[in-house]
Design an enzyme around this catalytic site. Structure first.
Site, PDB file in Angstrom:
ATOM      1  N   TYR A  30       0.905  -1.199  -0.071  1.00 54.39           N
ATOM      2  CA  TYR A  30       0.109   0.184  -0.560  1.00 54.39           C
ATOM      3  C   TYR A  30       0.828   1.807   0.105  1.00 54.39           C
ATOM      4  O   TYR A  30       2.072   1.332  -0.041  1.00 54.39           O
ATOM      5  CB  TYR A  30      -1.147  -0.343   1.474  1.00 54.39           C
ATOM      6  N   LYS A 144       6.296  -1.728   2.031  1.00 50.42           N
ATOM      7  CA  LYS A 144       5.279  -0.846   2.242  1.00 50.42           C
ATOM      8  C   LYS A 144       4.391  -2.179   2.497  1.00 50.42           C
ATOM      9  O   LYS A 144       2.962  -2.360   1.317  1.00 50.42           O
ATOM     10  CB  LYS A 144       4.814   0.274   2.453  1.00 50.42           C
ATOM     11  N   GLU A 176      12.575   2.664  13.627  1.00 56.26           N
ATOM     12  CA  GLU A 176      11.923   3.783  13.380  1.00 56.26           C
ATOM     13  C   GLU A 176      10.171   3.383  14.720  1.00 56.26           C
ATOM     14  O   GLU A 176      10.813   3.735  15.800  1.00 56.26           O
ATOM     15  CB  GLU A 176      11.822   3.491  11.893  1.00 56.26           C
ATOM     16  N   LEU A 200      10.938   1.411   6.368  1.00 55.99           N
ATOM     17  CA  LEU A 200      10.251   2.075   5.533  1.00 55.99           C
ATOM     18  C   LEU A 200      11.282   3.501   5.343  1.00 55.99           C
ATOM     19  O   LEU A 200      11.568   3.917   6.434  1.00 55.99           O
ATOM     20  CB  LEU A 200       8.625   1.942   6.509  1.00 55.99           C
TER      21      LEU A 200
HETATM   22  N1  PMP Z   1       7.596   4.077   9.242  1.00 61.75           N
HETATM   23  C1  PMP Z   1       6.309   3.017   8.781  1.00 61.75           C
HETATM   24  C2  PMP Z   1       5.745   2.181   9.543  1.00 61.75           C
HETATM   25  C3  PMP Z   1       5.538   4.076   8.658  1.00 61.75           C
HETATM   26  O1  PMP Z   1       3.983   3.118   8.938  1.00 61.75           O
HETATM   27  C4  PMP Z   1       5.296   4.970   8.516  1.00 61.75           C
HETATM   28  C5  PMP Z   1       4.270   5.507   7.411  1.00 61.75           C
HETATM   29  N2  PMP Z   1       2.863   6.158   8.167  1.00 61.75           N
HETATM   30  C6  PMP Z   1       6.361   6.014   8.204  1.00 61.75           C
HETATM   31  C7  PMP Z   1       7.471   4.850   8.434  1.00 61.75           C
HETATM   32  C8  PMP Z   1       6.880   6.976   7.520  1.00 61.75           C
HETATM   33  O2  PMP Z   1       7.107   7.285   6.197  1.00 61.75           O
HETATM   34  P1  PMP Z   1       5.875   8.772   5.354  1.00 61.75           P
HETATM   35  O3  PMP Z   1       6.960   9.434   5.768  1.00 61.75           O
HETATM   36  O4  PMP Z   1       6.252   7.934   4.018  1.00 61.75           O
HETATM   37  O5  PMP Z   1       4.446   8.509   5.730  1.00 61.75           O
END
Ligand code: PMP
Length: 288
Positions: A30, A144, A176, A200
């Site tokens: 996603y 993702k 993270e 991610l």
């Molecule tokens: N890490 C994880 C596990 C996430 O689910 C997300 C997004 N919700 C992020 C990092 C942040 O990514 P982005 O800045 O692309 O939203």
């Protein structure tokens, strides 16, 4: 209004067969894309990450970038609100239950959009609370994937502790958040964990590092130990829907002086400015 497999319809009318591999195996990927003034933000980067996730699970991209842009534009146009966030979801389709990939099965493609609300002002003024937990997810956190059970369980730990996010530590190092990327600040230096299979690659993470570089803010991308997280002057959380947020308490102890710090304030202002400039520069909903 949502998009499902070639049709637009009210979400109440959307149905998925029970044998969809997303339902049975969590076999899909996603994206979440913020939309400001009806224009998708950093769309090229989100579509690139989508391709990376699809490659990671060996699923063919059902559309090229122009087709995605066109579809997303239509979903945004059919929903209320100048600022929205698009959720798009692709699974390996509907097939008799068997772990092995099905042959000649069309993927399921689902897109919805919801109003995007900025974090409450109170959060930006006082900051948010976070807790820590051991990162017990799989070794492809760079994909993702829709199979988010570990993230769900880890994030619920924060909810149970009346906190906003769970910050994850694997083998003594910061990875993270359960649904965000995490930066720390020590001695006026912004520190970010390096991209790897264990986190991610956040689109907002990239924006923050670009803004720091353009602003000549001291910053380093390197492994960050759990001890450094606990002794940080500031902790920052980033995600597409939360943008940049200050974490002012960790495991119930204040972070630094317990208030949003200088680098947060600077980066937050730079981010708002970047967003506004970028949106003014775009003439249609297609770029980004
Ligand atoms: N890490 C994880 C596990 C996430 O689910 C997300 C997004 N919700 C992020 C990092 C942040 O990514 P982005 O800045 O692309 O939203």
């Amino acid at each position: 209004m949502i998009y499902l497999n070639g049709k637009f319809m009210p979400i109440e009318e959307a149905c998925i067969p029970v044998l969809d591999r997303g339902f049975i195996f969590g076999d899909g990927v996603y994206e979440v894309i913020p939309v400001y003034s009806r224009k998708p933000f950093r769309l090229d980067e989100h579509l690139k990450r989508l391709q990376y996730s699809l490659d990671g699970i060996r699923l063919k991209n059902p559309f090229d970038n122009d087709e995605w842009r066109h579809l997303l534009e239509q979903v945004v146009a059919q929903n209320d609100g100048e600022d929205q966030y698009i959720y798009l979801h692709i699974t390996r389709g509907v097939a008799k239950r068997d772990h092995a990939f099905p042959v000649n099965v069309a993927p399921t493609v689902f897109i919805m959009s919801n109003p995007l609300l900025p974090p409450p002002a109170e959060m930006l003024i006082s900051g948010a609370a976070a807790i820590t937990a051991v990162d017990n997810r799989w070794a492809r956190c760079d994909v993702k994937a829709i199979s988010l059970l570990p993230n769900v369980l880890l994030r619920q730990l924060a909810v149970d502790a009346q906190a906003t996010e769970t910050i994850l530590i694997r083998d003594g190092f910061l990875t993270e958040g359960a649904a965000s990327n995490i930066f720390i600040v020590k001695n006026n230096i912004l520190l970010a964990p390096p991209k790897s299979n264990l986190m991610l690659p956040g689109i907002t993470y990239d924006v923050v590092l670009e803004l720091a570089a353009a602003d000549q803010m001291a910053h380093e991308v390197r492994p960050i130990s759990e001890t450094e997280v606990r002794l940080a002057d500031e902790i920052l959380l980033t995600s597409s829907t939360k943008e940049i947020m200050p974490i002012t308490s960790l495991d119930k102890k204040p972070v630094g002086d317990g208030k949003p710090g200088k680098l947060f304030t600077r980066l937050h202002a730079l981010y708002q400015n970047y967003k506004a400039t970028r949106m003014r520069g775009l003439t249609s909903g297609t770029a980004g």
